[in-house]
Structure formats: C-alpha cells, structure tokens
Design a protein around this motif. Structure first.
Motif, PDB file in Angstrom:
ATOM      1  N   UNK A 300      40.571   8.441  50.516  1.00  0.00           N
ATOM      2  CA  UNK A 300      40.683   8.323  49.000  1.00  0.00           C
ATOM      3  C   UNK A 300      41.888   8.334  48.073  1.00  0.00           C
ATOM      4  N   UNK A 301      42.509   8.842  48.325  1.00  0.00           N
ATOM      5  CA  UNK A 301      44.201   7.839  47.975  1.00  0.00           C
ATOM      6  C   UNK A 301      44.694   7.422  47.920  1.00  0.00           C
ATOM      7  N   UNK A 302      44.927   6.826  47.359  1.00  0.00           N
ATOM      8  CA  UNK A 302      45.931   5.148  47.089  1.00  0.00           C
ATOM      9  C   UNK A 302      47.187   4.825  46.844  1.00  0.00           C
ATOM     10  N   UNK A 303      47.523   4.301  46.991  1.00  0.00           N
ATOM     11  CA  UNK A 303      48.817   3.683  46.253  1.00  0.00           C
ATOM     12  C   UNK A 303      49.400   3.667  44.223  1.00  0.00           C
ATOM     13  N   UNK A 304      47.990   3.066  43.854  1.00  0.00           N
ATOM     14  CA  UNK A 304      48.824   2.645  42.871  1.00  0.00           C
ATOM     15  C   UNK A 304      48.532   3.580  42.273  1.00  0.00           C
ATOM     16  N   UNK A 305      49.656   3.864  40.793  1.00  0.00           N
ATOM     17  CA  UNK A 305      49.864   4.872  39.812  1.00  0.00           C
ATOM     18  C   UNK A 305      50.703   3.865  38.742  1.00  0.00           C
ATOM     19  N   UNK A 306      50.619   4.868  37.723  1.00  0.00           N
ATOM     20  CA  UNK A 306      51.229   4.001  36.798  1.00  0.00           C
ATOM     21  C   UNK A 306      50.856   2.508  36.510  1.00  0.00           C
ATOM     22  N   UNK A 307      50.063   2.075  36.145  1.00  0.00           N
ATOM     23  CA  UNK A 307      49.887   1.255  35.519  1.00  0.00           C
ATOM     24  C   UNK A 307      48.310   1.555  34.642  1.00  0.00           C
ATOM     25  N   UNK A 308      48.108   2.533  34.016  1.00  0.00           N
ATOM     26  CA  UNK A 308      47.214   3.039  32.884  1.00  0.00           C
ATOM     27  C   UNK A 308      47.901   3.440  31.665  1.00  0.00           C
ATOM     28  N   UNK A 309      47.384   3.047  30.513  1.00  0.00           N
ATOM     29  CA  UNK A 309      48.364   3.470  29.277  1.00  0.00           C
ATOM     30  C   UNK A 309      48.825   4.482  29.325  1.00  0.00           C
ATOM     31  N   UNK A 310      49.863   5.690  28.297  1.00  0.00           N
ATOM     32  CA  UNK A 310      49.675   7.149  28.700  1.00  0.00           C
ATOM     33  C   UNK A 310      50.110   8.148  29.279  1.00  0.00           C
ATOM     34  N   UNK A 311      49.599   8.367  29.382  1.00  0.00           N
ATOM     35  CA  UNK A 311      49.660   9.676  30.752  1.00  0.00           C
ATOM     36  C   UNK A 311      48.996   9.117  32.348  1.00  0.00           C
ATOM     37  N   UNK A 312      48.777   7.971  31.756  1.00  0.00           N
ATOM     38  CA  UNK A 312      48.205   7.172  33.100  1.00  0.00           C
ATOM     39  C   UNK A 312      47.202   8.231  34.037  1.00  0.00           C
ATOM     40  N   UNK A 313      45.994   7.934  33.335  1.00  0.00           N
ATOM     41  CA  UNK A 313      45.464   9.264  33.544  1.00  0.00           C
ATOM     42  C   UNK A 313      43.977   8.819  34.944  1.00  0.00           C
ATOM     43  N   UNK A 314      43.696   9.772  35.375  1.00  0.00           N
ATOM     44  CA  UNK A 314      42.932   9.124  37.453  1.00  0.00           C
ATOM     45  C   UNK A 314      42.455  10.812  37.234  1.00  0.00           C
ATOM     46  N   UNK A 315      41.222  10.201  37.411  1.00  0.00           N
ATOM     47  CA  UNK A 315      40.413  11.970  37.527  1.00  0.00           C
ATOM     48  C   UNK A 315      39.967  12.034  38.812  1.00  0.00           C
ATOM     49  N   UNK A 316      40.211  11.713  39.544  1.00  0.00           N
ATOM     50  CA  UNK A 316      40.612  11.615  40.924  1.00  0.00           C
ATOM     51  C   UNK A 316      41.759  11.859  41.642  1.00  0.00           C
ATOM     52  N   UNK A 317      43.052  11.915  40.945  1.00  0.00           N
ATOM     53  CA  UNK A 317      43.588  11.942  41.926  1.00  0.00           C
ATOM     54  C   UNK A 317      45.156  12.469  40.400  1.00  0.00           C
ATOM     55  N   UNK A 318      45.186  13.902  40.506  1.00  0.00           N
ATOM     56  CA  UNK A 318      46.007  14.134  39.106  1.00  0.00           C
ATOM     57  C   UNK A 318      46.808  15.144  38.853  1.00  0.00           C
ATOM     58  N   UNK A 319      47.746  15.966  38.333  1.00  0.00           N
ATOM     59  CA  UNK A 319      48.697  17.427  38.265  1.00  0.00           C
ATOM     60  C   UNK A 319      49.083  16.935  38.812  1.00  0.00           C
ATOM     61  N   UNK A 320      50.063  17.637  38.767  1.00  0.00           N
ATOM     62  CA  UNK A 320      51.600  17.869  39.230  1.00  0.00           C
ATOM     63  C   UNK A 320      51.225  17.679  41.486  1.00  0.00           C
ATOM     64  N   UNK A 321      50.373  17.702  41.467  1.00  0.00           N
ATOM     65  CA  UNK A 321      50.470  17.605  43.735  1.00  0.00           C
ATOM     66  C   UNK A 321      50.949  16.309  43.369  1.00  0.00           C
ATOM     67  N   UNK A 322      50.644  14.768  43.366  1.00  0.00           N
ATOM     68  CA  UNK A 322      50.814  13.387  43.273  1.00  0.00           C
ATOM     69  C   UNK A 322      50.228  12.794  44.589  1.00  0.00           C
TER      70      UNK A 322
END
Length: 522
Positions: A300-322
């Motif tokens: 399920x993981x994908x290389x898209x990040x940093x594209x949403x405002x604020x804290x870049x919320x993502x319900x599927x991939x979040x938290x310190x694991x990155x």
C-alpha cells in the motif's frame, strides 16, 4: 571458556574496532565479477501494489488547510473513490509510470474501489473516468491491462465486493479471462466461495483473494489487544481453506506491525498440520514480515508525501515510522521472494513464543479513520518471536526486545528479521539485540532483514574455510565478506555494522529503509 553472551559482545567489538570503520569493513572485497545472488527473473508470486492508500491521499493538495475529519469513514472513502481516473494512473505523473520502476514485473497493479461503474462488482470499467479505453466490457478491460503491462507491471488486478452470484459470476470470470486479468481482490462477499468453485470448474487462470472483515485493531485494545486463537472450524480458517489468498486485513499504520504479527501467528497456528490448505497468507504492507515469514504482500505504501497543507495528514501512513520514505524495503522484500517464494501455512511446523510484547499509542485525529479510538490509548500485543520450520531465534537484548521471526523455506532458503517497537512518545524504535539462529543443515541462501547488534547463524557442520558472500537485495552484485565475519566452530557471526553496510549498500538517497541482504555460505 567464554559464554555465548561474552562471545557475541566480542564479535560486535571486533567488528567495529580499528581504523575509520574497523578492520571488518576494510576487508570486504568484490566477489566474482558479475555474480548476482538474486535471480533476474521476477517471481511468480501473487503480490500486488494496491492503489487504495494513494487514492486516499489525493484530496486536499492545494487547500490552505485540511480538517482530518473529512478524510474519515464514508466521507474519506467517497473522496478516494473519485481519485481513480485514467490521468491519475497513466498521465505524465501517473502511478503506473512512476511507482516502483525496479520491481513492477514482480507485482500486479491492483485498482481498488472507484474503477467500476454501476456498483462494486459490475466489472464495467467507468468510461467517464477512463475515456480512452473503448469497446465492449472485455475490450475496455483488455486495453486497461495492456496499458498496465506496457508500463512494465506484471498485469492488472481488480478490486470487487459482493458479486451477483449464479450465472452472472460465470460471465464476470469469462470477461476477466478475455481481458487477461489475473487477480481479484474480493473485499467481502462470496460467502459460499461460489467464485472459487466456478473458477475451478472452468480452469480459468484467476487468483482469488478473500478476507474476513476486521476492525483495524485487535481484541480488547484497552488491555492487551490480542487477536485470539483460530479453531479449524472458525470463520477465518474456513475462508483460508477455500481461497487462494487470505488477507489479514486492514490495520492502523502506527500499530500495524503488532496487529498483523498477532493475526499471522494465530492463522499459522490454526493451519499447522493441514497440508491440504492451498491458500497463502497476505500480510498487506508489512513487507519484511511477508519476506521473512513466507507470506504474500498487498503493498500500500507509495512515494507521495508533503503534498497536503499543515502536518500533511495521511490516515494510511502517518507517525514516526515514515513508511512512505521506506520504499527500498519493498524492493528488497520482493527480490528476496525470487529466491524464497511464499508457501502454504499448512506446510511444516510453526513455533510461537510464549512471551508477548505489547505496543501502544495514543491516537490523535488525523492518525486513524476509526473514530472511536481518536484520543484513546490503544494496546496491541503479539508474540515476541515466530518461527516456521525452524527453531525460535535466541534473542538477547538489554531491556526491551524487538519482534524477531524466522523461516526455513521448502527450498532450503532461510530468512530472519528483527523489527521495531512502538510506544507512546517513542514510536518505531529498535531495541539493541544479539540474535542466534540455528539453521542446521539448511543450504541457504539466508535472508537478513532489519537491524541487529549481531546475528549468529549456527550450522550442523564446521564453518572453517567457508566463503561468506553477501549482497544488498536491492543490488546486482555480491561481495566477499569472509574476512569481515567471525567464524567459530559451526557458527558464523555477522556484526550489525556489516549488516547495515551491506544491506543498505544500494540504498536510494534519502530512503529510510532498514537493511535487507542475502548471504550465501560456500
């Protein structure tokens, strides 16, 4: 005489002593020119990359602010449904053209909810979303499959739910066959396994995946969060007995590992001794767990990040694991399965540690789609170790322990993995550990995943004068590490520094993946 603990401490010390990186690192040498321990041919294993998490990340890229509540429950699913289009998949920055360039031939490209028109099991490609694919139902699907294969993927896999039953199911399977579709992710529905019986009667080359719908966390999550034993006649075991692939189902990203490990352990225990089980267990995006335990992957993981405002919320991939910055792990896990493919959970023995490790996390809004746990502390317990067809690894750690698991595969390959822990305020950390694994007469090769202070492989025969060859599973050439390891009698000990040096040798710049390497002893 030195005891085992002092011996291993000495191994680790030797490996990191003298010189800038130690004598061990200076004595690594190239192996025979061009030798590659990883087969070039892709594995014939039913793994796939699924679009669902990426779909759920698309909304809100250009908004000044984003309320995470809109991403939860049906609201979030409806938004994700809209972001399944021809341009998203095949445009200039399309997922089919951009994602996983090195291992596409090893995996199906699975279109999740949103690709069909008129319901969840019509198998009618939505012509408004995919205008370039014209013609009959089979023609449209064939053109879709051709485009995906042209982009380099193994082929197309399709999500569906609640097929109509009767003769209509037969028509859908025929349409799929005509289009060259090789995999269906049946997400609920088909309670009597009608699809499987039809497929078997007609000999259609179609792999079918079934599930038992689960909450994203196990059991009494306020206490220890255990999945619970699975009797042979339980609903979950009946599904496994009647399908090609049983997916362990959805999880929260931050506690994904313990939740999935516990589900896997109970399904393996329930399957032990039942060699007639033909199905495989799919542990979704826990790719190193899949590689080390002989399971398939629903990546399920994908290389898209940093594209949403604020804290870049993502319900599927979040938290310190990155996890979205750990894409090399997918490459290494899939390439290991070219060496050691998944096998039935009913084959051989399974041993599960009596020690239970409990991870925990207090969920904030934006970290889960399960509303009831927002603001709550969730606990998930799982066995400290699992072993298939091999003795449990002997794990020594100062303080907390990591999760450690190992498998001897039917072809003689062996894998061992150590993975991180999660607690409030300290998510995804790796306890320091020395691990010994008795591989006995297993000829290898040996897959190593994760971080260790030291790893000792114990054999039936002496290791003196043996050559030890190693390779980053993401690389194409091996190196000779014979002078960088410690050999004593029947054992070969590899320091954590060497594991990281070799297992990350071909790391993508900026990637945070844990090491993954293959070792051969000759």
């Amino acid at each position: 005489m030195l005891d085992r603990r002092h011996f291993l401490t000495g191994v680790a010390a030797t490996a990191i002593s003298s010189g800038a990186h130690g004598l061990a690192l200076n004595t690594i040498s190239p192996n025979k020119r061009g030798e590659n321990l990883v087969p070039q041919e892709p594995a014939n294993t039913p793994n796939y990359w699924c679009t669902w998490a990426a779909q759920n990340y698309m909304y809100g890229h250009h908004l000044p602010a984003l309320d995470p509540k809109i991403l939860e429950s049906d609201s979030g699913s409806n938004l994700a449904h809209k972001f399944m289009t021809e341009d998203i998949l095949f445009g200039e920055q399309g997922w089919a053209a951009k994602f996983f360039p090195r291992i596409r031939k090893d995996v199906y490209f699975l279109l999740d909810d949103g690709w069909q028109a008129g319901g969840t099991a019509t198998f009618e490609l939505d012509t408004k979303k995919f205008p370039s694919f014209t013609g009959s139902s089979a023609d449209r699907l064939r053109k879709l499959n051709d485009a995906i294969q042209k982009a380099g993927w193994r082929g197309t896999a399709l999500w569906c739910r609640n097929t109509p039953g009767g003769d209509a199911d037969h028509r859908l399977e025929n349409v799929s066959q005509s289009a060259g579709i090789g995999y269906w992710k049946v997400d609920i529905g088909d309670p009597t396994f009608h699809l499987v019986r039809l497929r078997d009667e007609t000999h259609i080359p179609l792999t079918l995946e079934h599930v038992n719908g689960e909450l994203p966390i196990n059991g009494d999550w306020q206490k220890d969060g255990r999945f619970g034993p699975q009797a042979w006649d339980s609903r979950r075991m009946r599904i496994l007995q009647n399908t090609d692939v049983y997916r362990t189902y959805d999880v929260t990203s931050i506690l994904s590992l313990p939740t999935t490990i516990d589900r896997l352990a109970e399904m393996l225990k329930g399957s032990e001794g039942h060699r007639d089980i033909r199905g495989l267990l799919n542990v979704e995006d826990e790719v190193y767990l899949a590689a080390a335990m002989g399971c398939t992957m629903g990546i399920l993981r994908h290389p898209l990040y940093g594209m949403r405002p604020g804290q870049d919320v993502d319900l599927f991939f979040n938290g310190p694991r990155l996890a979205k910055r750990r894409m090399d792990e997918v490459v290494r896990a899939l390439r290991w399965q070219r060496i050691a493919p998944p096998f039935s959970p009913g084959m051989g023995s399974v041993t599960v540690s009596k020690e239970i490790l409990i991870d925990s996390w207090t969920f904030e809004r934006g970290q889960t789609w399960q509303n009831e746990i927002v603001g709550a502390t969730v606990r998930q317990g799982a066995p400290a170790s699992i072993a298939r067809n091999i003795n449990l690894p002997d794990v020594h750690a100062e303080g907390e322990r990591p999760f450690v698991f190992a498998t001897r595969f039917p072809n003689g390959a062996v894998a061992v993995a150590a993975q991180e822990r999660t607690t409030n305020g300290r998510a995804w950390y790796m306890p320091t550990c020395d691990v010994t694994l008795t591989v006995a007469d297993a000829p290898g090769p040996y897959g190593i995943f994760g971080n260790f202070r030291s790893l000792t492989l114990s054999f039936d025969n002496t290791m003196q004068n043996k050559q030890v060859i190693a390779q980053d599973l993401a690389g194409e050439e091996s190196v000779n590490i014979s002078n960088a390891v410690q050999r004593q009698g029947n054992s070969v000990s590899i320091s954590g520094e060497i594991i990281r040096r070799i297992g990350l040798q071909k790391a993508t710049p900026g990637d945070l993946s844990s090491p993954g390497l293959v070792v051969a002893v000759r």
